[in-house]
Design an enzyme around this catalytic site. Structure first.
Site, PDB file in Angstrom:
ATOM      1  N   CYS A  80      30.193  46.010  26.612  1.00 15.90           N
ATOM      2  CA  CYS A  80      31.379  46.432  27.354  1.00 15.90           C
ATOM      3  C   CYS A  80      31.277  45.868  28.767  1.00 15.90           C
ATOM      4  O   CYS A  80      30.322  46.180  29.489  1.00 15.90           O
ATOM      5  CB  CYS A  80      31.417  47.962  27.402  1.00 15.90           C
ATOM      6  SG  CYS A  80      32.760  48.609  28.416  1.00 15.90           S
ATOM      7  N   CYS A  96      36.693  41.294  28.177  1.00  9.94           N
ATOM      8  CA  CYS A  96      36.678  42.640  27.584  1.00  9.94           C
ATOM      9  C   CYS A  96      36.407  42.409  26.114  1.00  9.94           C
ATOM     10  O   CYS A  96      37.053  41.568  25.475  1.00  9.94           O
ATOM     11  CB  CYS A  96      38.022  43.332  27.783  1.00  9.94           C
ATOM     12  SG  CYS A  96      38.178  44.870  26.830  1.00  9.94           S
TER      13      CYS A  96
HETATM   14  N1  DGL Z   1      35.490  46.984  25.734  1.00 13.27           N
HETATM   15  C1  DGL Z   1      35.509  47.261  27.110  1.00 13.27           C
HETATM   16  C2  DGL Z   1      35.127  46.020  27.925  1.00 13.27           C
HETATM   17  O1  DGL Z   1      34.497  45.083  27.442  1.00 13.27           O
HETATM   18  C3  DGL Z   1      36.654  47.936  27.789  1.00 13.27           C
HETATM   19  C4  DGL Z   1      37.707  48.755  27.156  1.00 13.27           C
HETATM   20  C5  DGL Z   1      37.992  50.031  27.944  1.00 13.27           C
HETATM   21  O2  DGL Z   1      38.823  50.019  28.871  1.00 13.27           O
HETATM   22  O3  DGL Z   1      37.362  51.018  27.606  1.00 13.27           O
HETATM   23  O4  DGL Z   1      35.403  45.947  29.095  1.00 13.27           O
END
Ligand code: DGL
Length: 265
Positions: free
Chosen positions: A75, A190
């Protein structure tokens, strides 16, 4: 390296599955625990203090419960904030996911790229430092998307998502149309966004390289597990999926391609 290391992959939701998929390809015999902090999703909407206060103790609990050999913070919104805190607090090796600005700028021919991430990630000092250190002469447009992660989750869950909703989120990435200096690469900053890659390609106003760091993250995991002392194999289930909301995994078949065909428990 232990042939069956225990790897914990963490995200705010389902986006980290795009990172997991690449790690599973590289290390098919490892044991995987995938944790989606869906009780706190989306991270992009929380303050920096709230994310640090949430993720650091939660990862501590997960380490205590699952004894992983390595933890992947799949993330960007969390990694750009918490990696230093995690490394200070716990001895397990961590691999993070941060915007792939350096490779994108290196491969851009027009020297104009965009970084598409959550509004949290594009605001971070960490991201600004990557631009200062690695963009060189490349012009970088930061695009914070409010809805794209949730749209990706909904699409994976089988909901119909209109093209117009996705097109509106990616439109600001495309700069300099009709010039020889138009955007030619978009960093997927993301981990949710590669879930929509086919549609991003189709809806782009012109073709660009979409830069997904997942294969590089998988290579880093292999390197670290190859050199670190990997010492346990207490978890015999090959793939497990945990939702912090406690919700039952209603779509095990949908997720199995990300686990190399295994149905996660
Ligand atoms: N998957 C997350 C990232 O790589 C973000 C998604 C969220 O806002 O929770 O930033």
């Amino acid at each position: 390296m232990n042939a069956n290391p225990n790897i914990l992959v963490f995200d705010s939701g389902l986006g980290g599955l795009t990172v997991l998929r690449e790690i599973v390809k590289a290390l098919p015999d490892a044991h995987y625990t995938y944790v989606a902090d869906d009780a706190f999703f989306p991270y992009g909407q929380h303050s920096e203090d709230a994310i640090i206060g949430r993720v650091v103790p939660l990862i501590g609990e997960l380490i205590a419960a699952h004894a992983p050999d390595l933890v992947v913070i799949a993330c960007n919104t969390a990694s750009t904030l918490v990696l230093a805190h995690l490394r200070a607090a716990y001895t397990v090796p961590f691999v993070g996911t941060v915007p792939a600005i350096k490779p994108a700028c290196a491969q851009s021919r027009t020297k104009r790229i965009s970084v598409l991430g959550t509004s949290g990630t594009v605001k971070r000092e960490y991201t600004k430092a990557l631009i200062r250190d690695f963009a060189g002469a490349c012009e970088v447009t930061l695009v914070g998307s409010v809805h794209l992660a949730a749209l990706a989750e909904a699409a994976l869950g089988g909901e119909t998502i209109d093209d117009t909703a996705i097109a509106a989120e990616i439109a600001p990435c495309f700069v300099g149309e009709n010039s020889d200096h138009r955007t030619d690469a978009v960093v997927l900053a993301c981990t949710h966004y590669p879930l929509l890659l086919d549609r991003l390609i189709r809806l782009a106003p012109w073709p660009v390289d979409w830069i997904d760091p997942a294969p590089a993250i998988a290579r880093r995991v292999v390197t670290l597990l190859g050199s670190a002392a990997v010492h346990n194999s207490v978890h015999q289930s090959s793939a497990e999926m945990i939702f912090t909301s406690g919700r039952h995994n209603r779509l095990p078949g949908v997720f199995s391609p990300y686990f190399g065909g295994r149905i996660p428990a």
